[in-house]
Design a protein around this motif. Structure first.
Motif, PDB file in Angstrom:
ATOM      1  N   GLN A 129       0.797  -1.226   0.000  1.00  0.00           N
ATOM      2  CA  GLN A 129       0.000   0.000   0.000  1.00  0.00           C
ATOM      3  C   GLN A 129       0.831   1.279   0.000  1.00  0.00           C
ATOM      4  OE1 GLN A 129      -0.518  -2.491   2.318  1.00  0.00           O
ATOM      5  NE2 GLN A 129      -2.267  -3.434   1.354  1.00  0.00           N
ATOM      6  N   ARG A 169      -0.427   5.114   0.632  1.00  0.00           N
ATOM      7  CA  ARG A 169      -0.783   5.772   1.890  1.00  0.00           C
ATOM      8  C   ARG A 169       0.460   6.334   2.572  1.00  0.00           C
ATOM      9  NH1 ARG A 169      -2.690   1.090   6.098  1.00  0.00           N
ATOM     10  NH2 ARG A 169      -3.885   0.353   4.359  1.00  0.00           N
ATOM     11  N   ALA A 183      -2.299   4.908   8.887  1.00  0.00           N
ATOM     12  CA  ALA A 183      -1.036   5.074   8.172  1.00  0.00           C
ATOM     13  C   ALA A 183      -0.271   3.757   8.211  1.00  0.00           C
ATOM     14  CB  ALA A 183      -0.193   6.178   8.812  1.00  0.00           C
TER      15      ALA A 183
END
Length: 153
Positions: free
Chosen positions: A6, A9, A63
C-alpha cells in the motif's frame, strides 16, 4: 504480502530509539548501540515496548509503519568496541529482525514494513574517511547477508 504494501498511503516510523532509551529511560547504551539491548530481559522488554506507541499512532491514523530494526551499529567493525564476537553480533542482528517481524505479526495494521537498518562503518556523525561505492558494498555485504530477507523467515 507484497514486498512494499500500500505505498499509496502515508507511512510513519519511530523517532530516535537510542536517544529515547538513553535519555528518557536511563538505559545504558555502550557506543550508542541498540545491539546491546539484547543483554537482559529488561532491556529487551524496553526495546520492544519502545515501538508500541508508534504502532498505535499509525493504526489510529490509518497510516502504514516502517519498523526500523535496531541494527544501527550491527556491522562487523562494531563487534570489538561492543565487546562481542562477530558471531554474537550476527545473532543480535537476526534477533532484531525477528523482533520486528513479531511486532508486525501482533499488530492488525496491514501496512507494516520491516526495514533492516544498515548503519555506517564508523561514526554516523563523523565518519572519518568515506568509502567508495564498491568498498561500502563489500563491507556491508556481511550484515546484509546475515539478515533474513523474506517476510516468512
Amino acid at each position: 504480502m507484497a514486498d512494499l504494501p500500500q505505498l499509496s498511503r502515508f507511512f510513519l516510523t519511530d523517532g530516535g530509539l537510542e536517544t529515547d532509551l538513553l535519555f528518557n529511560h536511563d538505559i545504558d547504551l555502550p557506543h550508542f548501540s541498540s545491539s546491546t539491548l539484547f543483554d537482559t530481559p529488561e532491556k529487551f522488554a524496553a526495546l520492544a515496548a519502545y515501538y508500541l506507541p508508534y504502532l498505535k499512532t499509525a493504526r489510529e491514523h490509518r497510516a502504514g509503519f516502517i519498523l526500523e530494526s535496531p541494527t544501527w551499529r550491527g556491522s562487523c567493525d562494531w563487534a570489538i568496541p561492543l565487546d562481542m564476537s562477530v558471531d554474537e553480533l550476527e545473532t543480535r542482528n537476526r534477533d532484531a529482525i525477528k523482533l520486528m517481524k513479531s511486532l508486525r505479526e501482533r499488530d492488525d495494521n496491514d501496512a507494516i514494513v520491516v526495514s533492516g537498518q544498515i548503519g555506517p562503518r564508523g561514526d554516523g556523525y563523523d565518519p572519518g574517511s568515506a568509502m567508495s561505492v564498491e568498498e561500502a558494498r563489500d563491507y556491508h555485504a556481511w550484515q546484509v547477508a546475515s539478515s533474513p530477507k523474506k517476510a516468512s523467515t
